[in-house]
Design an enzyme around this catalytic site. Structure first.
Site, PDB file in Angstrom:
ATOM      1  N   GLY A  24     -88.098 -76.267  76.965  1.00  0.00           N
ATOM      2  CA  GLY A  24     -88.614 -77.446  77.658  1.00  0.00           C
ATOM      3  C   GLY A  24     -90.126 -77.500  77.568  1.00  0.00           C
ATOM      4  CB  ALA A  41     -93.461 -78.526  72.771  1.00  0.00           C
ATOM      5  CB  ILE A  83     -97.660 -71.737  77.659  1.00  0.00           C
ATOM      6  CG1 ILE A  83     -96.890 -70.501  77.224  1.00  0.00           C
ATOM      7  CG2 ILE A  83     -99.148 -71.597  77.526  1.00  0.00           C
ATOM      8  CD1 ILE A  83     -97.561 -69.348  76.760  1.00  0.00           C
ATOM      9  CB  VAL A 134     -99.667 -76.672  75.075  1.00  0.00           C
ATOM     10  CG1 VAL A 134     -98.434 -75.917  74.674  1.00  0.00           C
ATOM     11  CG2 VAL A 134     -99.348 -78.151  75.219  1.00  0.00           C
ATOM     12  CE  LYS A 149    -111.221 -84.481  76.611  1.00  0.00           C
ATOM     13  NZ  LYS A 149    -110.341 -83.556  75.876  1.00  0.00           N
ATOM     14  CB  VAL A 196     -80.568 -68.823  73.529  1.00  0.00           C
ATOM     15  CG1 VAL A 196     -79.930 -68.382  72.218  1.00  0.00           C
ATOM     16  CG2 VAL A 196     -80.600 -70.338  73.633  1.00  0.00           C
ATOM     17  CB  THR A 210    -106.096 -79.834  68.819  1.00  0.00           C
ATOM     18  OG1 THR A 210    -106.009 -78.399  68.899  1.00  0.00           O
ATOM     19  CG2 THR A 210    -107.533 -80.243  68.533  1.00  0.00           C
ATOM     20  CB  ILE A 228    -101.025 -82.506  74.096  1.00  0.00           C
ATOM     21  CG1 ILE A 228    -100.661 -81.547  75.242  1.00  0.00           C
ATOM     22  CG2 ILE A 228    -100.297 -83.833  74.269  1.00  0.00           C
ATOM     23  CD1 ILE A 228    -101.042 -82.042  76.621  1.00  0.00           C
TER      24      ILE A 228
END
Length: 524
Positions: A23, A26, A55, A57, A88, A193, A358, A360
């Site tokens: 999930g 990403a 994490i 990202v 931003k 998994v 960068t 995302i």
């Protein structure tokens, strides 16, 4: 292609089921896009486990995120409220060229080209009479004043040149996209998994088996398992291209705090430190902070102490309590992001480092390429090779842009900066620096994420000002040029001055309910 008994070619079957493993940002960006674009044609299943942390990202983005949100049909105000987002306009860099220096890498262009001559060439000739090049970028001027307004749709207005992106809570963004994807038919499965089965005849992934025994088959598998790269790496053996000799940072520690200091700034701040750099990202409900560093040059405890010393306000608690979040990573990329019937998206495909926000965008770019080359069950090797070629080219261009920040420095105060200042760099970047340093020449690749204004901002911001300008500029009368540029910077300044403060704009446009009643601490 094998002919059928009646002579017609057998057409490969279309993809009927896509399984997204993992999930986070990403996984849910992928599931949201597939369910939106392929809804009704393809079953989308996402498997994730609450026992496995994500994490996140990044909390800062760049302007192409607006294209992704528009593709999904997301309402901007709703999205910003849900993710407690702020606007931003760029990134402020502090102490990168030398301690005490600062510049802004803003979104959008600098000035206007004049009679087919690049603006930065004209500015270079008369710079001593018209002021810094940042004065000719509306986002930079507005950022310095902590102001924001929506771009004007009228291209004749200066405000039409404003470009923006977002700061948002990455966890809330994933949650928002999960709701979006599930509303369009995507199915979420909770589980870890235990095993991955391959087809005997061709080594393609056939299914994954969860710890509770459930088996899930699919035609196409998307690996969003982060640095573990469970499918693309552990199962299919995709190798990793290591770039740590150019990008030595391999650790990060993150710690949110109450918003103080400069308040709700419409920009990210990146402050160079003795063995890395620290980020500051203001959200509606907190400020995100982190220290990205090289473990060869500083220990975890010292890095955390440096991060805490630079916080705006008291550290905030999070789902793990008030403890800092330490991350380890290896800069580089997979040699192939698509192998057989598996595509790696996000950290499983590689990671450079957080500078320039960068991560995302590279997720978004991977999704866009996947949709453009969406396969059938034949999995045409030529299309897979094209996806991998484009991915490698895009990531290498981003890599060069990031390396530029570390190479173009005069700092020699620590072994870390000594190494970066004197290191060998990719030939592609060295050539670009030399061309610009001579006469301001810049040539863009079609797949370069960062357009010419971004290269200009960072090259000049870090002290690489062209020694000469384009000789054609001398065909323009200097006095007229000076007057024209002075009028241009004055108009940009007036436009920025007329904008509301960033905090006031947020309050009336997209204030999150929980954040609306949370006071922002102010410096004494």
């Amino acid at each position: 292609m094998t002919p059928s008994p009646i002579g017609a070619p057998i057409r490969p079957s279309p993809i009927r089921k896509v399984l997204v493993l993992g999930g986070g940002t990403a996984g849910w960006m992928t599931a949201a896009a597939l369910s939106k674009v392929l809804g009704g044609q393809v079953e989308v299943v996402l498997i994730e486990s609450e026992q496995i942390g994500t994490i996140g990202v990044g909390e800062a983005t760049i302007p192409p995120i607006l294209t992704f949100n528009a593709m999904l049909g997301i309402d901007e105000r709703e999205f910003m409220r849900a993710t407690r987002a702020t606007f931003k306009l760029g990134i402020e860099f502090r102490d990168w060229t030398r301690i005490g220096d600062r510049y802004i890498h803003p979104f959008g262009s600098f000035g206007l080209d004049i009679e087919a001559l690049k603006f930065h060439q004209v500015w270079r000739k008369v710079r001593d009479q018209v002021g810094p090049i940042e004065d000719f970028n509306l986002a930079a001027v507005a950022a310095r004043q902590n102001r924001f307004a929506m771009p004007d749709p009228d291209p004749a207005k200066v405000l039409s040149s404003l470009k923006y992106a977002f700061h948002f809570d990455a966890g809330l963004y994933a949650r928002f996209l999960r709701g979006f994807a599930e509303a369009r038919g995507a199915t979420r499965v909770e589980g870890k998994v235990k095993d991955v089965a391959l087809r005997g005849e061709d080594g393609f992934i056939q299914s994954v088996t969860l710890e509770d025994g459930r088996v899930f088959e699919a035609d196409l598998f998307i690996d969003c398992t982060g640095f573990r790269a469970l499918l693309i790496g552990q199962t299919l053996g995709g190798t990793y291209v290591d770039w740590s000799h150019w990008l030595p940072n391999d650790r990060a520690v993150a710690l949110p705090c109450d918003t103080g200091g400069d308040g709700l700034t419409p920009y990210t701040r990146a402050t160079a430190d003795k063995a890395g750099w620290r980020w500051r990202i203001p959200l509606q409900h907190r400020t995100g902070n982190g220290y990205v560093y090289s473990s060869a040059h500083i220990g975890d405890d010292e890095a955390l102490a440096a991060l805490k010393a630079g916080l705006d306000g008291p550290a905030q608690s999070n789902e793990r309590g008030a403890d800092p979040n330490f991350l380890r990573f290896q800069p580089g990329r997979r040699d192939r992001a698509w192998i057989k019937n598996c595509v790696a998206i996000g950290l499983s495909s590689g990671f450079l480092e957080p500078l320039e926000s960068t991560s995302i965008h590279l997720i978004q770019a991977a999704i866009t390429k996947l949709l453009a080359l969406f396969p059938d069950t034949s999995f045409d090797p030529l299309e897979i090779d094209e996806y991998n070629r484009l991915t490698a080219q895009q990531v290498e261009l981003v890599r060069d842009f990031i390396i530029l920040h570390f190479k173009a420095t005069e700092r020699s105060d620590t072994p870390y900066w000594d190494y970066l200042r004197t290191m060998e760099i990719p030939e592609s970047l060295a050539r670009k620096i030399d061309l610009f340093a001579g006469r301001g020449r810049l040539f863009q690749s079609d797949y370069d994420l960062f357009a010419e204004p971004s290269w200009i901002a960072v090259l000049m911001g870090q002290g690489i000002v062209p020694r000469q300008y384009d000789a054609l500029v001398d065909s323009l009368p200097q006095a007229a040029l000076v007057q024209r540029l002075q009028r241009m910077s004055a108009l940009i300044g007036q436009t920025a001055q007329a904008m509301p403060s960033h905090q006031a704009f947020i309050a009336r446009y997209c204030a999150a309910e929980a954040a609306a009643n949370t006071p922002v601490s102010r410096p004494a």
